[in-house]
Design an enzyme around this catalytic site. Structure first.
Site, PDB file in Angstrom:
ATOM      1  N   HIS A 181       0.812  -1.217   0.000  1.00  0.00           N
ATOM      2  CA  HIS A 181       0.000   0.000   0.000  1.00  0.00           C
ATOM      3  C   HIS A 181       0.849   1.273   0.000  1.00  0.00           C
ATOM      4  CE1 HIS A 181       0.289  -0.029   4.561  1.00  0.00           C
ATOM      5  NE2 HIS A 181       0.316   1.274   4.344  1.00  0.00           N
ATOM      6  N   ASP A 186       0.202  -7.534   1.461  1.00  0.00           N
ATOM      7  CA  ASP A 186       0.630  -6.140   1.610  1.00  0.00           C
ATOM      8  C   ASP A 186       2.156  -6.005   1.681  1.00  0.00           C
ATOM      9  OD1 ASP A 186       0.187  -3.434   1.659  1.00  0.00           O
ATOM     10  OD2 ASP A 186      -0.153  -3.326   3.818  1.00  0.00           O
ATOM     11  N   GLY A 246       3.098   6.431   7.836  1.00  0.00           N
ATOM     12  CA  GLY A 246       4.496   6.692   7.520  1.00  0.00           C
ATOM     13  C   GLY A 246       5.416   5.625   8.070  1.00  0.00           C
ATOM     14  N   ASN A 247       4.995   4.953   9.155  1.00  0.00           N
ATOM     15  CA  ASN A 247       5.734   3.800   9.665  1.00  0.00           C
ATOM     16  C   ASN A 247       5.507   2.565   8.805  1.00  0.00           C
ATOM     17  OD1 ASN A 247       5.276   5.039  12.874  1.00  0.00           O
ATOM     18  ND2 ASN A 247       7.273   4.233  12.252  1.00  0.00           N
ATOM     19  N   SER A 248       4.492   2.606   7.955  1.00  0.00           N
ATOM     20  CA  SER A 248       4.145   1.451   7.143  1.00  0.00           C
ATOM     21  C   SER A 248       5.344   0.958   6.337  1.00  0.00           C
ATOM     22  CB  SER A 248       3.014   1.799   6.172  1.00  0.00           C
ATOM     23  OG  SER A 248       1.829   2.089   6.858  1.00  0.00           O
ATOM     24  N   LEU A 304      -9.985 -22.650  -7.402  1.00  0.00           N
ATOM     25  CA  LEU A 304     -10.835 -23.772  -7.797  1.00  0.00           C
ATOM     26  C   LEU A 304     -11.622 -23.485  -9.065  1.00  0.00           C
ATOM     27  CD1 LEU A 304     -12.257 -24.861  -4.314  1.00  0.00           C
ATOM     28  CD2 LEU A 304     -10.438 -25.949  -5.631  1.00  0.00           C
ATOM     29  N   VAL A 322     -17.538 -20.255  -9.104  1.00  0.00           N
ATOM     30  CA  VAL A 322     -18.232 -18.997  -8.837  1.00  0.00           C
ATOM     31  C   VAL A 322     -19.535 -19.311  -8.112  1.00  0.00           C
ATOM     32  CG1 VAL A 322     -19.327 -16.964  -9.838  1.00  0.00           C
ATOM     33  CG2 VAL A 322     -17.243 -17.894 -10.872  1.00  0.00           C
TER      34      VAL A 322
END
Length: 231
Positions: free
Chosen positions: A57, A88, A161-163, A215, A218
């Site tokens: 992200h 992520d 910002g720490n991400s 698989l 749907v």
């Protein structure tokens, strides 16, 4: 004068040394959006001489190139070579980072274990550190498009910002990658476990993305008529 016989002083000295060792390997990252106007920031950490790990992200809306800076070094241009929405995680390729990389701990931390987060909260306060404990394991986090099933919970602070920055144990090993916090509560912060990093990041470096089996089924609602009424 400090009392060197005081165990708290020894603990404080150990934390100081840990931060001094880990911060030079912790990157600040800036991206420019596809509209060439919107800018974002995050953190990352050195996996090896040419790769920095961060969050998907952080770089998802970026152009291929991002800006990466390590403490005490000049800013470098990096290239996003792989990312994965589900976990992520993302990998940025840079020229020789010039520091000893982090090592990744292969097993989960223990609940109650001390941990430290590092990064650049809000993209303004570079080289920030925060101390906490591992508050929980195997947390399920709703990401909107999907659920992350195995997050580490910590009360070490994770701000915007720490991400992408590192969550380390008291020996400086990576135990997680910081990725989110709950804004409706205090100190509910979450990291991607190192076990996931060891599974996903080599695939991102080799192939740029993660191929997952499906698989091919749907599921949809089929109306039926019972007693002349649609149900």
């Amino acid at each position: 004068m400090s009392d060197v016989t005081n165990p708290l002083f020894a603990f404080s000295e150990a934390l100081t040394q840990l931060a001094a060792t880990a911060l030079p390997r912790t990157a600040s990252i800036w991206v420019k959006g596809q509209d060439m106007m919107a800018n974002g920031s995050g953190s990352g950490w050195c996996l090896d001489a040419n790769h920095v790990v961060t969050n998907h992200h952080v770089i998802r809306d970026s152009l291929d190139q991002v800006r990466v800076r390590l403490p005490g070094q000049v800013e470098k241009v990096g290239r996003v070579i792989g990312s994965d929405l589900i976990t992520d995680l993302a990998v940025i390729e840079v020229d020789n980072v010039g520091v000893e990389p982090f090592r990744v701990r292969p097993e989960l931390p223990l609940r109650g274990e001390l941990s430290m987060t590092l990064g650049s909260p809000l993209g303004e306060f570079n080289e920030s550190v925060s101390l906490g404990i591992i508050s929980g394991l195997h947390r399920q986090i709703d990401m909107g498009t999907h659920k992350f099933e195995e997050a580490i919970q910590t009360d070490a602070t994770i701000n915007s910002g720490n991400s992408g920055g590192p969550l380390v144990d008291m020996t400086g090993l990576i135990i997680g990658v910081n990725f989110c916090s709950r804004r409706d509560a205090a100190q509910l912060n979450f990291a991607i476990p190192s076990e996931v990093v060891l599974d996903i990041v080599p695939e991102l470096i080799a192939h740029g993305s993660i191929s997952r089996a499906g698989l091919g089924i749907v599921i949809s609602a089929v109306p039926v008529t019972v007693g002349g009424q649609m149900r």
